[in-house]
Design a protein around this motif. Structure first.
Motif, mmCIF file in Angstrom:
data_model
loop_
_atom_site.group_PDB
_atom_site.id
_atom_site.type_symbol
_atom_site.label_atom_id
_atom_site.label_comp_id
_atom_site.label_asym_id
_atom_site.label_seq_id
_atom_site.Cartn_x
_atom_site.Cartn_y
_atom_site.Cartn_z
ATOM 1 N N LEU A 194 16.864 44.432 44.462
ATOM 2 C CA LEU A 194 17.609 45.907 44.680
ATOM 3 C C LEU A 194 18.799 45.810 43.607
ATOM 4 N N ALA A 195 19.231 44.739 43.178
ATOM 5 C CA ALA A 195 20.055 44.783 42.054
ATOM 6 C C ALA A 195 19.620 45.446 40.702
ATOM 7 N N ALA A 196 18.240 45.371 40.594
ATOM 8 C CA ALA A 196 17.450 46.410 39.334
ATOM 9 C C ALA A 196 17.186 47.286 39.922
ATOM 10 N N ASP A 197 17.511 47.809 40.756
ATOM 11 C CA ASP A 197 17.048 49.435 41.268
ATOM 12 C C ASP A 197 17.613 50.265 40.297
ATOM 13 N N HIS B 74 27.198 42.043 46.839
ATOM 14 C CA HIS B 74 26.443 40.913 47.445
ATOM 15 C C HIS B 74 26.917 39.444 47.092
ATOM 16 N N PRO B 75 27.135 38.712 47.538
ATOM 17 C CA PRO B 75 27.327 37.213 46.823
ATOM 18 C C PRO B 75 26.002 36.743 46.070
ATOM 19 N N GLY B 76 26.231 35.880 45.320
ATOM 20 C CA GLY B 76 25.050 35.331 44.477
ATOM 21 C C GLY B 76 24.583 35.877 43.545
ATOM 22 N N LEU B 77 24.765 37.033 43.130
ATOM 23 C CA LEU B 77 24.228 37.950 42.088
ATOM 24 C C LEU B 77 24.976 37.294 40.606
ATOM 25 N N SER B 78 24.118 37.276 39.856
ATOM 26 C CA SER B 78 24.733 36.662 38.500
ATOM 27 C C SER B 78 25.266 37.594 37.770
ATOM 28 N N GLU B 79 26.238 37.125 36.832
ATOM 29 C CA GLU B 79 27.007 37.863 35.965
ATOM 30 C C GLU B 79 26.132 38.945 35.190
ATOM 31 N N ALA B 80 24.971 38.427 34.696
ATOM 32 C CA ALA B 80 23.979 39.275 33.929
ATOM 33 C C ALA B 80 23.524 40.489 34.941
ATOM 34 N N ARG B 81 23.267 40.146 36.005
ATOM 35 C CA ARG B 81 22.729 41.353 36.853
ATOM 36 C C ARG B 81 23.896 42.213 37.251
ATOM 37 N N LEU B 82 25.198 41.936 37.211
ATOM 38 C CA LEU B 82 26.292 42.805 37.405
ATOM 39 C C LEU B 82 26.597 43.356 36.201
ATOM 40 N N ARG B 83 26.705 42.734 35.141
ATOM 41 C CA ARG B 83 26.769 43.483 33.606
ATOM 42 C C ARG B 83 25.818 44.543 33.506
ATOM 43 N N ARG C 56 30.006 54.906 37.862
ATOM 44 C CA ARG C 56 29.577 54.995 39.158
ATOM 45 C C ARG C 56 29.647 53.753 39.858
ATOM 46 N N VAL C 57 29.421 52.534 39.184
ATOM 47 C CA VAL C 57 29.368 51.383 39.926
ATOM 48 C C VAL C 57 30.218 50.280 39.832
ATOM 49 N N LEU C 58 31.322 50.848 38.571
ATOM 50 C CA LEU C 58 32.405 49.816 38.372
ATOM 51 C C LEU C 58 33.371 49.304 39.347
ATOM 52 N N ALA C 59 33.644 50.154 40.327
ATOM 53 C CA ALA C 59 34.673 49.432 41.422
ATOM 54 C C ALA C 59 33.861 48.706 42.303
ATOM 55 N N ARG C 60 32.715 48.842 42.550
ATOM 56 C CA ARG C 60 31.683 48.103 43.487
ATOM 57 C C ARG C 60 31.524 46.800 42.846
ATOM 58 N N VAL C 61 31.292 46.781 41.380
ATOM 59 C CA VAL C 61 30.914 45.479 40.868
ATOM 60 C C VAL C 61 32.151 44.416 41.045
ATOM 61 N N ALA C 62 33.580 45.145 40.813
ATOM 62 C CA ALA C 62 34.755 44.527 40.765
ATOM 63 C C ALA C 62 35.172 43.872 42.282
ATOM 64 N N THR C 63 34.218 44.347 43.448
ATOM 65 C CA THR C 63 34.541 43.822 44.564
ATOM 66 C C THR C 63 33.674 42.439 44.856
ATOM 67 N N ASN C 64 32.778 42.177 43.906
ATOM 68 C CA ASN C 64 31.932 41.285 44.256
ATOM 69 C C ASN C 64 32.708 39.914 44.104
ATOM 70 N N PRO C 65 32.363 39.168 45.296
ATOM 71 C CA PRO C 65 33.302 37.889 45.292
ATOM 72 C C PRO C 65 33.001 36.756 44.396
ATOM 73 N N ASP C 66 31.991 36.735 43.562
ATOM 74 C CA ASP C 66 31.733 35.948 42.549
ATOM 75 C C ASP C 66 31.677 36.474 41.318
ATOM 76 N N ALA C 67 32.261 37.634 41.263
ATOM 77 C CA ALA C 67 32.651 38.197 39.830
ATOM 78 C C ALA C 67 33.662 37.217 39.130
#
Length: 503
Positions: free
Chosen positions: A371-374, A386-395, A404-415
């Protein structure tokens, strides 16, 4: 309001001796912050309670004071708060039952486990507001007794009390077995009964809008019925008879009940008011036949309510995903989906369905990463926290979809700290992303300094313990009071500066 002292009072790192000093100068705002401190000692709670009774009330409700700490004559509101929590003394209740201040008797009437002689005294009170408050909270026996009270306002309160016996609630709906009420709040103010049509509020300021009486206490009786229909203790057979009532408010009171027969659901599901149909659609007791009928409702609000029903069939839910404007919300049926259903949902050709699944935070790693590659941004916005997503996937999400996704990426607890810095430096900037970074536990000094440029994120950044100490100290003089207060509450503020700021 002294923002600096309020901030200090909330600072978790404030030394105990400075808490003592703040207590001696505390106004209502500072006292409220001090009262919320988890490290407040009993001695400090006593000193704080002595400064303001409002604070004493708060401390009593929080269990920081006991009956040995309160003099009911000096601090009646605090004593009543202890009675309300069940920690007061019976003699206090007897004292307040005859208190000349009506508001105190009214407050007492709402307290649990009152001695029988106290409830008898309150039930005979000359002020209807006191008796009505008692009726709202009292025991089954007293509620049954007050259902026969001559004042309709008292009966209305009995109808709302979930301890009222079912047979009594049914009598309040039908009138059978009860003598007619003789008074209501409207005719209390009239020498003779006078009509006040529902569209025209009674001129008395303390009456609800639309209050009227022609001698039958119509508006109060209507509200009594409404309270009884909403009361889960009311027998379903008595409530069901109101499904065709001309009053939309009474029909609406039925829509959330879990105990009505199917034919009543059918009638309410066809109601002309979408609000009523929406409450039926969200009711988990409604059978699948009526739920499927509601899936074609003309109102998107009704279809959205249906999507939130924990018993809506999954196939029906997926058909609603694209038309009901549900948003990235974790729905009950999605949360309860089996592993097989999760796999099927993840492969849905409809991005709205994949977005709903992405709102879960316990997905298998393979499903989460897929889903992160959607390719759809709304799916990425839903999966980004979602917890557990790698930094590479978030970047990669940011690289593909930017703002469009910037704020939601910043909410990731593992950021990571570096990722949060990347978000904070993004061009063009996204104000909501600044706020998410400013409250993130992994935010670094460079990221927080960037957040200080946004007005709404500035107070959050000022309170973050990773902000450099010189910047925290500088922000104590900020022209915006909220920012200065947040800086004073920052646990990284040096103790020497705390001492300097404390009177």
């Amino acid at each position: 309001m002294n923002h600096i002292l309020c901030g200090l009072a909330a600072n978790p790192a404030l030394p105990s001796e400075l808490v003592d000093r703040l207590i001696t100068v505390a106004d209502d705002e500072i006292a409220a912050e001090l009262a919320a401190r988890p490290d407040l000692s009993h001695a400090q709670a006593l000193a704080l309670a002595a400064r303001a009774e409002g604070t004493a009330v708060h401390l009593a409700y929080e269990g920081r004071l006991t009956s040995a700490d309160i003099d009911p004559a000096a601090q009646p509101r605090a004593a009543l708060a202890l009675l309300d929590t069940g920690a007061g003394l019976p003699e206090w209740a007897r004292r307040f039952a005859t208190d000349p201040v009506i508001e105190r008797r009214e407050k007492l009437a709402a307290c649990p486990d009152l001695p029988p002689d106290v409830t008898d005294t309150l039930a005979a009170d000359s002020e209807i507001a006191v008796v009505a408050e008692l009726a709202l909270w009292t025991t089954p026996d007293m509620a049954a007794r007050l259902a026969r009270h001559p004042h309709a306002e008292v009966r209305r309160a009995v109808a709302a009390n979930e301890a009222t016996p079912p047979a009594v609630l049914e009598m309040l709906l039908t009138g059978d077995g009860l003598p007619p009420a003789r008074r209501c709040l409207v005719c209390d103010r009239e020498r003779t009964p006078a009509a006040h049509a529902p569209p025209h509020p009674h001129p008395a300021d303390d009456l609800p809008p639309g209050a009227f009486c022609t001698g039958s206490h119509e508006s109060t009786v209507h509200d009594m019925w409404r309270q009884a229909l909403s009361n889960p203790a009311t027998p379903a057979r008595a409530a069901a008879g109101f499904a065709g009532h001309s009053s939309a408010l009474l029909r609406w009171s039925l829509a959330g009940r879990p105990d009505l027969p199917p034919e009543v659901w059918g009638r309410l599901a066809d109601d002309p008011l979408p609000g009523i149909r929406g409450d039926v659609a969200e009711n988990p007791a409604v059978d699948a036949t009526h739920l499927r009928a509601l899936a074609t409702d003309v109102s998107p609000d009704v279809r959205r309510s249906l999507a939130h029903n924990p018993r809506v069939p999954l196939d029906l839910l997926t058909s609603l995903a694209g038309t009901a404007k549900i948003g990235a919300t974790l729905l009950p049926q999605i949360a309860a989906a089996t592993p097989t259903e999760v796999e099927s949902l993840a492969k849905s050709p409809d991005p709205a369905v994949r977005m709903l699944l992405a709102a879960r935070r316990d997905l298998p790693p393979g499903t989460r990463d897929a889903l992160a590659a959607d390719t759809d941004a709304k799916v990425l916005k839903s999966i980004a926290p979602h917890p557990g997503l790698s930094e590479a996937r978030l970047r990669d999400m940011i690289d593909r979809h930017g703002v469009r996704v910037l704020a939601r990426v910043a909410t990731n607890p593992d950021a990571s700290p570096s990722l949060l810095e990347h978000v904070a430096r993004h061009d063009p900037p996204v104000p909501k992303a600044f706020r998410e970074v400013a409250r993130h536990r992994n935010a670094t000094a460079p990221a927080l300094l960037a957040c200080l440029t946004d007005r709404q994120a500035r107070p959050m950044a000022a309170a973050h313990p990773s902000l450099p100490v010189p910047v925290i100290v500088e922000l104590l003089g900020d022209a915006e009071g909220r920012v200065a207060e947040a800086a004073a509450a920052n646990p990284s503020l040096p103790p020497a500066m705390m001492l300097k700021l404390t009177p």
